[in-house]
Design an enzyme around this catalytic site. Sequence first.
Site, PDB file in Angstrom:
ATOM      1  N   GLU A  43       0.823  -1.208   0.000  1.00  0.00           N
ATOM      2  CA  GLU A  43       0.000   0.000   0.000  1.00  0.00           C
ATOM      3  C   GLU A  43       0.860   1.264   0.000  1.00  0.00           C
ATOM      4  O   GLU A  43       1.901   1.331   0.660  1.00  0.00           O
ATOM      5  CB  GLU A  43      -0.893  -0.013   1.251  1.00  0.00           C
ATOM      6  CG  GLU A  43      -1.800   1.191   1.397  1.00  0.00           C
ATOM      7  CD  GLU A  43      -2.585   1.175   2.704  1.00  0.00           C
ATOM      8  OE1 GLU A  43      -3.549   1.959   2.799  1.00  0.00           O
ATOM      9  OE2 GLU A  43      -2.246   0.398   3.612  1.00  0.00           O
ATOM     10  N   LYS A 112      -9.578   2.613  -1.910  1.00  0.00           N
ATOM     11  CA  LYS A 112      -9.875   2.078  -0.582  1.00  0.00           C
ATOM     12  C   LYS A 112     -11.229   2.568  -0.055  1.00  0.00           C
ATOM     13  O   LYS A 112     -11.487   3.770   0.007  1.00  0.00           O
ATOM     14  CB  LYS A 112      -8.750   2.498   0.380  1.00  0.00           C
ATOM     15  CG  LYS A 112      -8.756   1.826   1.743  1.00  0.00           C
ATOM     16  CD  LYS A 112      -7.491   2.240   2.502  1.00  0.00           C
ATOM     17  CE  LYS A 112      -7.319   1.487   3.807  1.00  0.00           C
ATOM     18  NZ  LYS A 112      -6.039   1.868   4.466  1.00  0.00           N
ATOM     19  N   CYS A 146      -5.551  -3.022   3.088  1.00  0.00           N
ATOM     20  CA  CYS A 146      -5.267  -2.896   4.518  1.00  0.00           C
ATOM     21  C   CYS A 146      -6.503  -3.030   5.413  1.00  0.00           C
ATOM     22  O   CYS A 146      -6.985  -4.130   5.656  1.00  0.00           O
ATOM     23  CB  CYS A 146      -4.539  -1.570   4.752  1.00  0.00           C
ATOM     24  SG  CYS A 146      -3.528  -1.529   6.256  1.00  0.00           S
TER      25      CYS A 146
END
Length: 260
Positions: A43, A112, A146
């Site tokens: 990331e 995200k 994540c």
Amino acid sequence: MKKKMALIQMDVTYGDPKVNFARVSKWVMDAASTGADIIVLPELWDTGYDLERLDVLADKDAKATTEFLSDLAKQLNVVIIGGSVAEESKDGMKNTMLVIDRNGELIQTYSKLHLFQLMDEHLHLVEGHDAADFELEGVPSAGFICYDIRFPEWLRKSAVNGAKVMYVVAEWPKPRIDHWRVLLQARAIENQCYVVACNRVGADPKNEFGGMSLVVDPWGEIVAEGGSEEKMVLAEIDLNKVDDVRQQIPIFRDRREERY
């Protein structure tokens, strides 16, 4: 069908895309030399969590990053799960995954969805909206970033759509690295799929990151695992195993969607 994976568990230089681009170029070339089919980056490998300076660091529409990764993929004949990068979009700053095929074509992006407030993401980023489901060389796949893995319903949506491999890219902090390992195994078991998860190492001014990149099979068994140091994690996955496990315990057939 078997695929060779190379997870680039690298350190990221805080707020310096130029340095990070050079390092990624070398890592990807080294990974390609191992015979890897698919190379996975962590990331925000371009900027790290220098969120307060995204107005000068973020890549406009992720164009330069896409061209960079596309050139590497085409040159080296590899697929690149391009971690995620800081993207300046018309809606605001996003944390965006790029998926590039062997021909250098961008086949999917994913911004995200779940922003992590403990690292101030909600103050500097806007969330994405669409799931990152895609087909990669005939294999139904999906991508996540994540904090997403703490929301099993989000990953289950892709599994129901047929995903056999879930790619997770992260800058997961070291203090909670035990959660990372357990959550990834749980997501693999409950969705009966491979989870290929690349986490960075090193530190920035506010955080230390834990590494422990993992490849987990559909039984939840760890195929390969990185430690806490910078390294390339190599693994081979057998996609036939997904079908075998799903036949042995047919959870998707036995779901009761009308109840939940």
